[in-house]
Design an enzyme around this catalytic site. Structure first.
Site, mmCIF file in Angstrom:
data_model
loop_
_atom_site.group_PDB
_atom_site.id
_atom_site.type_symbol
_atom_site.label_atom_id
_atom_site.label_comp_id
_atom_site.label_asym_id
_atom_site.label_seq_id
_atom_site.Cartn_x
_atom_site.Cartn_y
_atom_site.Cartn_z
ATOM 1 N N THR A 84 0.842 -1.205 0.000
ATOM 2 C CA THR A 84 0.000 0.000 0.000
ATOM 3 C C THR A 84 0.865 1.237 0.000
ATOM 4 O O THR A 84 1.966 1.229 0.564
ATOM 5 C CB THR A 84 -0.950 0.051 1.223
ATOM 6 O OG1 THR A 84 -1.759 1.238 1.113
ATOM 7 C CG2 THR A 84 -0.229 0.072 2.549
ATOM 8 N N ASN A 112 -0.813 4.045 0.924
ATOM 9 C CA ASN A 112 -1.703 4.908 1.711
ATOM 10 C C ASN A 112 -1.231 4.923 3.167
ATOM 11 O O ASN A 112 -1.295 3.906 3.865
ATOM 12 C CB ASN A 112 -3.137 4.353 1.584
ATOM 13 C CG ASN A 112 -4.158 5.163 2.360
ATOM 14 O OD1 ASN A 112 -3.903 5.580 3.479
ATOM 15 N ND2 ASN A 112 -5.319 5.365 1.766
ATOM 16 N N GLY A 131 -2.450 6.349 5.825
ATOM 17 C CA GLY A 131 -3.509 6.142 6.815
ATOM 18 C C GLY A 131 -3.765 4.664 7.040
ATOM 19 O O GLY A 131 -3.883 4.194 8.181
ATOM 20 N N ASP A 150 -7.680 -3.799 -0.440
ATOM 21 C CA ASP A 150 -8.487 -2.945 -1.310
ATOM 22 C C ASP A 150 -9.787 -2.683 -0.580
ATOM 23 O O ASP A 150 -10.438 -3.605 -0.090
ATOM 24 C CB ASP A 150 -8.737 -3.547 -2.690
ATOM 25 C CG ASP A 150 -9.146 -2.449 -3.662
ATOM 26 O OD1 ASP A 150 -8.301 -1.585 -3.966
ATOM 27 O OD2 ASP A 150 -10.321 -2.412 -4.101
ATOM 28 N N SER A 151 -10.120 -1.413 -0.476
ATOM 29 C CA SER A 151 -11.237 -1.051 0.382
ATOM 30 C C SER A 151 -11.961 0.149 -0.188
ATOM 31 O O SER A 151 -11.495 0.783 -1.141
ATOM 32 C CB SER A 151 -10.717 -0.760 1.793
ATOM 33 O OG SER A 151 -9.602 0.100 1.746
ATOM 34 N N LYS A 179 -11.348 2.115 16.505
ATOM 35 C CA LYS A 179 -11.641 1.863 15.090
ATOM 36 C C LYS A 179 -11.125 0.492 14.671
ATOM 37 O O LYS A 179 -11.842 -0.286 14.033
ATOM 38 C CB LYS A 179 -11.037 2.969 14.210
ATOM 39 C CG LYS A 179 -11.370 2.762 12.729
ATOM 40 C CD LYS A 179 -10.781 3.817 11.800
ATOM 41 C CE LYS A 179 -10.948 3.364 10.356
ATOM 42 N NZ LYS A 179 -10.209 4.186 9.390
ATOM 43 N N HIS A 187 -13.727 -2.582 9.151
ATOM 44 C CA HIS A 187 -13.576 -3.480 8.011
ATOM 45 C C HIS A 187 -12.134 -4.003 7.922
ATOM 46 O O HIS A 187 -11.883 -5.189 7.816
ATOM 47 C CB HIS A 187 -13.972 -2.715 6.745
ATOM 48 C CG HIS A 187 -13.275 -1.377 6.573
ATOM 49 N ND1 HIS A 187 -13.124 -0.477 7.605
ATOM 50 C CD2 HIS A 187 -12.649 -0.820 5.506
ATOM 51 C CE1 HIS A 187 -12.453 0.577 7.171
ATOM 52 N NE2 HIS A 187 -12.158 0.392 5.898
HETATM 53 P P1 ITT Z 1 -3.379 1.650 -1.900
HETATM 54 O O1 ITT Z 1 -4.080 1.123 -3.128
HETATM 55 O O2 ITT Z 1 -1.973 2.073 -2.177
HETATM 56 O O3 ITT Z 1 -3.493 0.724 -0.740
HETATM 57 P P2 ITT Z 1 -5.514 3.588 -1.937
HETATM 58 O O4 ITT Z 1 -5.887 4.718 -1.032
HETATM 59 O O5 ITT Z 1 -5.487 3.881 -3.414
HETATM 60 O O6 ITT Z 1 -4.112 3.000 -1.438
HETATM 61 P P3 ITT Z 1 -7.753 1.790 -2.339
HETATM 62 O O7 ITT Z 1 -7.624 1.738 -3.809
HETATM 63 O O8 ITT Z 1 -8.025 0.520 -1.597
HETATM 64 O O9 ITT Z 1 -6.446 2.368 -1.648
HETATM 65 O O10 ITT Z 1 -8.860 2.847 -1.986
HETATM 66 C C1 ITT Z 1 -9.343 2.910 -0.695
HETATM 67 C C2 ITT Z 1 -10.067 4.216 -0.479
HETATM 68 O O11 ITT Z 1 -11.279 3.944 0.249
HETATM 69 C C3 ITT Z 1 -9.246 5.131 0.397
HETATM 70 O O12 ITT Z 1 -8.394 5.949 -0.368
HETATM 71 C C4 ITT Z 1 -10.340 5.901 1.123
HETATM 72 O O13 ITT Z 1 -10.853 6.896 0.286
HETATM 73 C C5 ITT Z 1 -11.438 4.856 1.297
HETATM 74 N N1 ITT Z 1 -11.268 4.134 2.577
HETATM 75 C C6 ITT Z 1 -10.899 2.825 2.750
HETATM 76 N N2 ITT Z 1 -10.803 2.512 4.050
HETATM 77 C C7 ITT Z 1 -11.100 3.636 4.725
HETATM 78 C C8 ITT Z 1 -11.144 3.957 6.087
HETATM 79 O O14 ITT Z 1 -10.819 3.074 7.021
HETATM 80 N N3 ITT Z 1 -11.480 5.201 6.419
HETATM 81 C C9 ITT Z 1 -11.774 6.122 5.491
HETATM 82 N N4 ITT Z 1 -11.744 5.925 4.174
HETATM 83 C C10 ITT Z 1 -11.405 4.675 3.782
#
Ligand code: ITT
Length: 202
Positions: free
Chosen positions: A9, A11, A13, A71-72, A177, A182
């Site tokens: 990832t 991300n 956060g 993926d979320s 949290k 999830h």
């Molecule tokens: P990676 O693919 O590099 O992991 P990304 O942010 O692009 O990072 P995703 O494609 O899985 O990841 O998109 C997930 C998005 O869903 C994330 O950027 C948030 O906007 C939202 N999201 C997922 N989990 C969340 C959470 O716990 N709290 C708030 N928003 C969340």
């Protein structure tokens, strides 16, 4: 567990939460950046599971370790499940979450009570050193808030109201949290699945 785990990832956060949840595994957990594996990843899957596997597989090709990916996204029933797998790209990758969150609230104008139902959904994929793939999935149910609230977490956390806490996800501590989220639940399930898979191997 003696293996190193690389988490695919970018991300920050997500990575903060993941490090806490996997902290008791007793093995090193590093981000793909820390592992020096940052391949170009095209998330063109049609589901959370497909995209999680695409990310994990791409990094596994570079490192060969156990690679996990998340993926979320936010699934809002009133607007047909949007933004769903497009949550990160919704209104453009560079648009601030202040704007994205306001937009979703505006699109729910007039929706009352359960009509505001929504959830965070997460699929975790693990690719093992031998190439096998494992998946776990979980959701955190809530309602789209009337107003954003809270400064914890990331992304859409300020607009997902969690009835059992009477707060938005962004108003929870990271410990609270992780217990109900999830990502927390999918990763706890993955820990068990991984332990079993690796025991069978040895
Ligand atoms: P990676 O693919 O590099 O992991 P990304 O942010 O692009 O990072 P995703 O494609 O899985 O990841 O998109 C997930 C998005 O869903 C994330 O950027 C948030 O906007 C939202 N999201 C997922 N989990 C969340 C959470 O716990 N709290 C708030 N928003 C969340």
């Amino acid at each position: 567990m003696k293996h190193r785990i690389v988490f695919a990832t970018g991300n920050a956060g997500k990575m903060r939460e993941i490090r806490m949840i996997l902290g008791d595994l007793g093995c090193e957990v590093v981000s793909m950046k820390e592992a020096g594996a940052e391949p170009e990843i095209v998330e063109d899957g049609k589901s959370f599971a497909e995209n999680a596997e695409i990310k994990a597989r791409a990094v596994w090709k570079c490192t060969g370790d156990i690679v996990l990916a998340d993926d979320s996204g936010l699934v809002v029933d009133y607007i047909g499940g949007e933004p769903g797998i497009y949550s990160a790209r919704y209104m453009g990758e560079d648009t601030s979450y202040e704007i994205k969150n306001r937009n979703i609230i505006e699109r729910l104008a007039g929706a009352q009570g359960q009509e505001r139902s929504a959830r965070f959904q997460c699929n975790i994929a693990a690719v093992l050193p031998d190439g096998r793939v494992l998946h776990t999935e979980a959701v955190m149910e809530g309602l789209i808030a009337e107003q954003p609230a809270g400064s914890g977490g990331f992304g859409y956390d300020p607009i997902l109201y969690i009835p059992e806490f009477g707060r938005t996800s962004a108003e929870l501590t990271i410990e609270q949290k992780n217990k109900i989220s999830h990502r927390g639940k999918a990763l706890e399930a993955m820990k068990e699945v991984l332990k079993k898979a690796l025991e069978e191997e040895s």
